[in-house]
Design a protein around this motif. Structure first.
Motif, short mmCIF file in Angstrom:
data_model
loop_
_atom_site.label_atom_id
_atom_site.label_comp_id
_atom_site.label_asym_id
_atom_site.label_seq_id
_atom_site.Cartn_x
_atom_site.Cartn_y
_atom_site.Cartn_z
N VAL A 183 -10.37 -89.37 100.34
CA VAL A 183 -11.34 -89.49 101.43
C VAL A 183 -10.73 -90.26 102.59
O VAL A 183 -10.82 -89.86 103.76
N LEU A 184 -10.04 -91.36 102.29
CA LEU A 184 -9.44 -92.18 103.34
C LEU A 184 -8.21 -91.52 103.95
O LEU A 184 -7.77 -91.89 105.03
N SER A 185 -7.64 -90.54 103.25
CA SER A 185 -6.53 -89.77 103.82
C SER A 185 -7.04 -88.75 104.82
O SER A 185 -6.35 -88.41 105.78
N ALA A 186 -8.26 -88.26 104.58
CA ALA A 186 -8.83 -87.22 105.45
C ALA A 186 -9.68 -87.77 106.58
O ALA A 186 -9.79 -87.14 107.64
N LEU A 187 -10.29 -88.94 106.36
CA LEU A 187 -11.23 -89.49 107.33
C LEU A 187 -10.88 -90.94 107.65
O LEU A 187 -10.45 -91.68 106.77
N SER A 188 -11.08 -91.33 108.90
CA SER A 188 -10.89 -92.73 109.27
C SER A 188 -12.08 -93.55 108.78
O SER A 188 -13.13 -93.00 108.44
N VAL A 189 -11.91 -94.86 108.77
CA VAL A 189 -13.00 -95.74 108.39
C VAL A 189 -14.22 -95.50 109.29
O VAL A 189 -15.36 -95.42 108.83
N ALA A 190 -13.98 -95.38 110.58
CA ALA A 190 -15.07 -95.17 111.53
C ALA A 190 -15.76 -93.83 111.29
O ALA A 190 -16.99 -93.72 111.41
N GLN A 191 -14.99 -92.79 110.97
CA GLN A 191 -15.59 -91.47 110.70
C GLN A 191 -16.43 -91.50 109.43
O GLN A 191 -17.47 -90.85 109.36
N LEU A 222 -15.77 -99.61 98.09
CA LEU A 222 -17.12 -99.04 98.09
C LEU A 222 -17.12 -97.63 97.50
O LEU A 222 -18.00 -97.27 96.72
N LEU A 223 -16.12 -96.86 97.85
CA LEU A 223 -16.06 -95.47 97.38
C LEU A 223 -15.88 -95.38 95.87
O LEU A 223 -16.52 -94.55 95.22
N ILE A 224 -15.02 -96.24 95.31
CA ILE A 224 -14.81 -96.14 93.85
C ILE A 224 -16.02 -96.67 93.08
O ILE A 224 -16.10 -96.48 91.87
N GLY A 225 -16.95 -97.30 93.79
CA GLY A 225 -18.20 -97.71 93.16
C GLY A 225 -19.24 -96.61 93.13
O GLY A 225 -20.29 -96.75 92.50
N THR A 251 -20.76 -93.12 91.95
CA THR A 251 -20.70 -92.31 90.74
C THR A 251 -19.88 -91.05 90.96
O THR A 251 -20.13 -90.29 91.89
N GLY A 252 -18.88 -90.84 90.12
CA GLY A 252 -18.07 -89.64 90.20
C GLY A 252 -16.86 -89.74 91.11
O GLY A 252 -16.08 -88.78 91.21
N VAL A 253 -16.67 -90.87 91.78
CA VAL A 253 -15.53 -91.04 92.68
C VAL A 253 -14.52 -92.00 92.05
O VAL A 253 -14.78 -93.19 91.89
N GLY A 254 -13.36 -91.46 91.67
CA GLY A 254 -12.29 -92.27 91.12
C GLY A 254 -11.36 -92.75 92.23
O GLY A 254 -11.51 -92.37 93.39
N PRO A 255 -10.36 -93.57 91.88
CA PRO A 255 -9.43 -94.09 92.88
C PRO A 255 -8.69 -93.02 93.66
O PRO A 255 -8.53 -93.13 94.88
N LYS A 256 -8.26 -91.96 92.99
CA LYS A 256 -7.52 -90.90 93.69
C LYS A 256 -8.42 -90.15 94.66
O LYS A 256 -8.01 -89.78 95.76
N SER A 257 -9.67 -89.91 94.25
CA SER A 257 -10.61 -89.23 95.14
C SER A 257 -10.94 -90.12 96.34
O SER A 257 -11.04 -89.64 97.48
N ALA A 258 -11.09 -91.42 96.09
CA ALA A 258 -11.38 -92.36 97.18
C ALA A 258 -10.21 -92.39 98.16
O ALA A 258 -10.41 -92.41 99.39
N LEU A 259 -8.99 -92.37 97.63
CA LEU A 259 -7.81 -92.34 98.50
C LEU A 259 -7.77 -91.05 99.30
O LEU A 259 -7.38 -91.04 100.47
N GLN A 262 -10.03 -100.61 105.56
CA GLN A 262 -9.75 -99.46 104.69
C GLN A 262 -9.90 -99.84 103.23
O GLN A 262 -10.48 -99.09 102.43
N LEU A 263 -9.37 -101.00 102.86
CA LEU A 263 -9.49 -101.46 101.48
C LEU A 263 -10.96 -101.64 101.11
O LEU A 263 -11.38 -101.25 100.02
N GLY A 264 -11.74 -102.22 102.02
CA GLY A 264 -13.16 -102.43 101.75
C GLY A 264 -13.90 -101.13 101.50
O GLY A 264 -14.72 -101.03 100.58
N VAL A 265 -13.60 -100.11 102.31
CA VAL A 265 -14.24 -98.81 102.13
C VAL A 265 -13.77 -98.17 100.82
O VAL A 265 -14.56 -97.55 100.10
N PHE A 266 -12.49 -98.33 100.49
CA PHE A 266 -11.96 -97.82 99.22
C PHE A 266 -12.75 -98.41 98.05
O PHE A 266 -13.16 -97.69 97.13
#
Length: 205
Positions: free
Chosen positions: A88-96, A73-76, A78-86, A67-71
């Motif tokens: 995404v991980l709140s709504a979807l699993s790593v596998a999804q 990647l997500l904040i890297g 463009t346009g995705v900040g830490p809260k938005s990345a969180l 989960q941390l690894g995907v987080f």
């Protein structure tokens, strides 16, 4: 850099937890599954990322390194900040997330609050080829059918009170091992061990 925290839970909110580490309380932003899975006083281990801003230092925590690894990647993206990345991980699993990126399907990301169509497309494009090591969600993405071995294990965990997202992540992790057993009872036992002491009645199912 604070890369992990181990301590007892002092306080729980819907999107954060305060952890007592040696007498110091650390406030950590987390996905909703964590506050639903722990009680005040429980010991907890989180993999964390410290985000430094001019006006704040913010910790984001996750139960697994995947989960941390995907987080990260997500904040890297463009346009995705830490809260938005969180979010995404709140709504979807790593596998999804991995499944959607592999399928070049931005629809799951567009359904996340705060993620617009352009950003959703950027997530798919910029994460392409970077999630190959993440266990695939394909067998477990539809536990309601219960037709596959993995689907049956996920369905069993959901029936025991775990949320579908937590169950899917746990089963994906144990089945990533090439030596994983090929029976429902054996996989279920491993998944329950992976979930640890968290109380399923707190998952909100």
């Amino acid at each position: 850099m604070i890369s992990s925290l181990r301590g007892s839970v002092l306080h729980l909110e819907s999107d954060s937890v305060v952890i007592d580490v040696g007498g110091v309380g650390f406030s950590v932003a987390v996905t909703p599954d964590i506050p639903r899975s722990f009680h005040v006083g429980d010991e907890i281990v989180l993999h964390t990322n410290l985000v430094v801003r001019e006006d704040a230092l913010s910790l984001f925590g996750f139960e697994t390194r995947e989960q941390l690894g995907v987080f990260l990647l997500l904040i890297g993206v463009t346009g995705v900040g830490p809260k938005s990345a969180l979010g995404v991980l709140s709504a979807l699993s790593v596998a999804q997330i991995a499944e959607a990126v592999t399928a070049e399907d931005d629809a799951p990301f567009r359904r996340v609050s705060g993620i617009g169509p352009k950003t959703a497309k950027l997530i798919v494009v910029q994460l392409a080829g970077k999630l190959q090591a993440v266990p695939s969600a394909q067998p477990a993405s539809a536990p309601s059918g219960g037709g596959t071995l993995v689907g049956q294990v996920v369905a069993a965990l959901v029936a025991l009170g775990w949320s579908e997202r937590v169950a899917t992540d746990a089963v994906a992790q144990v089945t990533a091992d090439a030596a994983a057993p090929a029976t429902v009872p054996a996989l279920l036992k491993l998944a329950l061990a992976q979930l640890g002491p968290a109380r399923p009645e707190q998952t909100g199912v």
